[in-house]
Write a protein that holds these residues in place. Structure first.
Motif, PDB file in Angstrom:
ATOM      1  N   GLU A  92       0.840  -1.200   0.000  1.00  0.00           N
ATOM      2  CA  GLU A  92       0.000   0.000   0.000  1.00  0.00           C
ATOM      3  C   GLU A  92       0.872   1.246   0.000  1.00  0.00           C
ATOM      4  OE1 GLU A  92      -2.821   2.075   3.256  1.00  0.00           O
ATOM      5  OE2 GLU A  92      -3.325   0.003   2.742  1.00  0.00           O
ATOM      6  N   VAL A  93       0.464   2.240  -0.772  1.00  0.00           N
ATOM      7  CA  VAL A  93       1.184   3.517  -0.808  1.00  0.00           C
ATOM      8  C   VAL A  93       0.944   4.218   0.522  1.00  0.00           C
ATOM      9  CG1 VAL A  93       1.453   5.733  -1.966  1.00  0.00           C
ATOM     10  CG2 VAL A  93       0.900   3.682  -3.304  1.00  0.00           C
ATOM     11  N   VAL A  94       2.022   4.483   1.268  1.00  0.00           N
ATOM     12  CA  VAL A  94       1.882   5.100   2.579  1.00  0.00           C
ATOM     13  C   VAL A  94       2.153   6.600   2.565  1.00  0.00           C
ATOM     14  CG1 VAL A  94       2.294   3.010   3.914  1.00  0.00           C
ATOM     15  CG2 VAL A  94       4.233   4.407   3.221  1.00  0.00           C
ATOM     16  N   ARG A  95       2.909   7.058   1.565  1.00  0.00           N
ATOM     17  CA  ARG A  95       3.188   8.489   1.461  1.00  0.00           C
ATOM     18  C   ARG A  95       3.869   8.799   0.149  1.00  0.00           C
ATOM     19  NH1 ARG A  95       8.025  10.582   5.085  1.00  0.00           N
ATOM     20  NH2 ARG A  95       7.587  12.269   3.685  1.00  0.00           N
ATOM     21  N   THR A  96       4.083  10.075  -0.095  1.00  0.00           N
ATOM     22  CA  THR A  96       4.868  10.498  -1.248  1.00  0.00           C
ATOM     23  C   THR A  96       6.071  11.262  -0.711  1.00  0.00           C
ATOM     24  OG1 THR A  96       3.680  12.580  -1.529  1.00  0.00           O
ATOM     25  CG2 THR A  96       2.836  10.663  -2.716  1.00  0.00           C
ATOM     26  N   ALA A 134       6.289   7.628  -5.021  1.00  0.00           N
ATOM     27  CA  ALA A 134       5.316   7.002  -4.130  1.00  0.00           C
ATOM     28  C   ALA A 134       6.077   5.992  -3.282  1.00  0.00           C
ATOM     29  CB  ALA A 134       4.231   6.300  -4.933  1.00  0.00           C
ATOM     30  N   PRO A 167      -0.685  12.227  -5.176  1.00  0.00           N
ATOM     31  CA  PRO A 167      -1.615  12.241  -4.035  1.00  0.00           C
ATOM     32  C   PRO A 167      -2.791  11.278  -4.199  1.00  0.00           C
ATOM     33  CG  PRO A 167      -0.995  14.475  -4.614  1.00  0.00           C
ATOM     34  CD  PRO A 167      -0.445  13.584  -5.687  1.00  0.00           C
ATOM     35  N   VAL A 178      -2.004   7.646  -2.611  1.00  0.00           N
ATOM     36  CA  VAL A 178      -1.834   7.424  -1.167  1.00  0.00           C
ATOM     37  C   VAL A 178      -3.023   6.637  -0.612  1.00  0.00           C
ATOM     38  CG1 VAL A 178      -1.599   8.524   1.090  1.00  0.00           C
ATOM     39  CG2 VAL A 178      -0.397   9.466  -0.890  1.00  0.00           C
ATOM     40  N   GLY A 179      -2.705   5.548   0.073  1.00  0.00           N
ATOM     41  CA  GLY A 179      -3.719   4.692   0.671  1.00  0.00           C
ATOM     42  C   GLY A 179      -4.204   3.577  -0.243  1.00  0.00           C
TER      43      GLY A 179
END
Length: 75
Positions: free
Chosen positions: A6-10, A15, A65, A68-69
């Motif tokens: 899972e993408v947790v942040r940028t 990513a 953005p 994310v998530g």
């Protein structure tokens, strides 16, 4: 398809994906969203061996953005 994580942040135009387990994709692998749209490609793997982080460079036109998530996958 194999789940990458899972993408947790940028950060710095990338990513950052938290890997689901110790089995992570190779650098250069293409990653896709759950809608099978190309999200980008793996440029680095770092962090703990058991669950590393994967840095993904976004494909052209992908807004970071929005990732994310969301889970990402390899084909």
């Amino acid at each position: 398809m194999k789940r990458v994580g899972e993408v947790v942040r940028t950060a710095q135009g990338l990513a950052v994906v938290r890997s689901s387990d110790a089995d992570y994709p190779d650098v250069g692998s293409e990653v896709v969203t759950d809608d099978l749209e190309t999200a980008g490609s793996v440029v680095d793997v770092f962090g703990p061996v058991g669950r590393p982080y994967v840095a993904v460079s976004p494909a052209e036109g992908v807004r970071l953005p929005t990732l994310v998530g969301r889970p990402l996958y390899t084909r």
